[in-house]
Design an enzyme around this catalytic site. Structure first.
Site, PDB file in Angstrom:
ATOM      1  CE  LYS A 115      60.959  26.040 105.999  1.00 30.36           C
ATOM      2  NZ  LYS A 115      62.461  25.419 104.267  1.00 30.36           N
TER       3      LYS A 115
HETATM    4  N1  GLU Z   1      64.571  27.426 103.437  1.00 31.23           N
HETATM    5  C1  GLU Z   1      66.519  26.946 102.770  1.00 31.23           C
HETATM    6  C2  GLU Z   1      66.008  25.869 102.398  1.00 31.23           C
HETATM    7  O1  GLU Z   1      64.796  25.487 102.361  1.00 31.23           O
HETATM    8  C3  GLU Z   1      67.483  27.051 103.707  1.00 31.23           C
HETATM    9  C4  GLU Z   1      67.467  27.242 104.900  1.00 31.23           C
HETATM   10  C5  GLU Z   1      69.104  27.584 105.878  1.00 31.23           C
HETATM   11  O2  GLU Z   1      69.225  27.933 105.088  1.00 31.23           O
HETATM   12  O3  GLU Z   1      68.535  26.820 107.303  1.00 31.23           O
HETATM   13  O4  GLU Z   1      66.612  24.993 102.181  1.00 31.23           O
END
Ligand code: GLU
Length: 425
Positions: A115
């Site tokens: 993240k």
């Molecule tokens: N931000 C989204 C989540 O928390 C998607 C992450 C992604 O598609 O890599 O799952």
């Protein structure tokens, strides 16, 4: 509760990383011989903190804190979004990265978990400043991202345009067009059909399955949604189409209520043009705290972490909580919901639709062959239903909550892979 002895964070039982550690503690009894690897999950593999300086429109030089955390790369490249928010911290990004590891393993996607984030209020920036911020951040984290290393995507306050700038910056730096370095891109740049609404669709699919098991008819069911951004509004639309009534909605602009349900054909354009739910003519304005008193069948927290605390868990009048947001429920609140017989479909499966379609996008970019929206939605539905069933079976087998069951399924996959790879050197 064990708070992994990392010198650089001070988690509490209610902070995101502390919440995550509490969830790991609960799964240990179900890990059998793999339990000896558990500390791997209690520390991120790699955390990068970067300075992001940009020249503002008025000539000032502003500095922002940027992060990219790779919690686990055991099952594949890192995968997870990037958020722009004034409250972003290293500790929050660590928790969000860890939840991505669990989520990706729970759905059996061939990814680890990662993240990113920048501590910034993007609403205070001009479009040009936002582009500079994004490009400089991408360059700074360029040493650890890549189509085979770690693949960012949208999250809170980031979108397809920001992904386009990230993809362009990375491509410029490596000297080749690399569409697979981020997902959630615009369709012209190797984006996937169905990606924008995928997280909300996953919330709906898991909610539909949970409602079926509870004997709760979606037709006429009363739904409240906290957070009316991409996830909350897409989920609301699908529940509305299934005949449910969206009776309450809350976002950073305020809280609205209508016992007969909102007319979404009017609410959606209102939110698009004004930036929030406040001021919508087809509903009454209520106090923000009263959102938690509204009587509903389904509650969808789809905003930020830590929204359902002990006090709110005690007073909620609902049957089913669908966690569209990451980490919306404190661990102590989780216990109260379980005691009160309120079923929680946890974030790590409930909101996995977004990253599942991100996976489809990444695969499509590699094969340069693109699927129809129908193919995407059908495959998404199938994967989410299968993953949820597997988790539900584990919950029934061990008599544990869906959250602990999701962690059990996911941690077993991650740690089995860890053991098979072995420790290097
Ligand atoms: N931000 C989204 C989540 O928390 C998607 C992450 C992604 O598609 O890599 O799952």
């Amino acid at each position: 509760m064990s708070f992994s002895n990392l010198s650089y964070v001070q988690p509490t039982s209610e902070s995101p990383w502390g919440t995550y550690l509490g969830q790991i503690d609960r799964v240990v009894p179900y890990l059998g011989r793999l339990a000896r690897w558990t500390d791997t999950l209690r520390r991120p593999k790699r955390s990068l903190i970067v300075d992001v300086p940009i020249e503002m429109d008025d000539g000032r030089i502003a500095h922002y804190e940027g992060f990219r955390v790779q919690h686990s790369l055991t099952r594949g490249p890192g995968k997870g979004g990037v958020r722009y928010h004034p409250d972003v911290t290293l500790e929050e990004v660590m928790a969000l990265a860890a939840w991505m590891s669990i989520k990706n393993a729970a759905v059996n996607l061939p990814f680890g978990g990662a993240k990113g984030g920048i501590r910034v209020d993007p609403k205070a920036l001009s479009l040009k400043e936002l582009e500079k911020l994004t490009r400089r951040y991408t360059s700074e984290i360029g040493i650890i991202i890549g189509p085979q290393q770690d693949i960012p995507a949208p999250d809170v306050n980031t979108n397809a345009q920001i992904m386009a700038w990230m993809m362009d910056t990375y491509s410029m730096n490596v000297g080749a067009t690399a569409t697979g370095v981020v997902t959630g891109k615009p369709l012209h740049l190797g984006g996937s059909l169905g990606r924008v609404k995928a997280t909300g669709r996953g919330v709906f699919v898991t909610g539909r399955e949970a409602a079926r098991r509870l004997g709760l008819d979606l037709q006429g069911a009363r739904v409240a949604v906290q957070g009316f951004g991409n996830v909350g509004s897409s989920a609301a639309e699908l529940f509305h189409q299934a005949g449910s009534k969206i009776v309450a909605a809350q976002d950073h602009t305020g809280t609205i209520f209508n016992a007969h349900g909102f007319d979404l054909a009017e609410l959606m354009p209102h939110v698009r043009s004004t930036g929030g739910v406040a001021g919508f003519k087809g509903a009454d304005k209520i106090a923000n705290d009263d959102f938690w008193n509204v009587e509903t069948d389904i509650l969808i927290p789809a905003a930020l972490e830590g929204q359902i605390d002990v006090a709110r868990a005690r007073k909620l009048k609902t049957k089913l909580v669908l966690e569209g947001a990451n980490g919306p429920t404190h661990t102590a609140a989780d216990d109260i919901l379980a005691e009160r017989g309120i079923l929680v479909v946890p974030d790590v499966i409930c909101n996995a639709g977004g990253v599942t379609v991100s996976y489809f996008e990444w695969v499509q970019d590699f094969s340069s062959f693109f699927w129809t929206e129908d193919e995407i939605n059908v495959r998404l539905d199938k994967i989410m239903v299968g993953a949820l069933k597997n988790i539900w079976d584990a919950a029934d087998r061990h008599k544990i909550t869906l959250r602990t069951a999701t962690f059990a399924v996911a941690c077993e996959r991650i740690l089995a892979a860890r053991e098979e790879r072995g420790l290097y050197p």
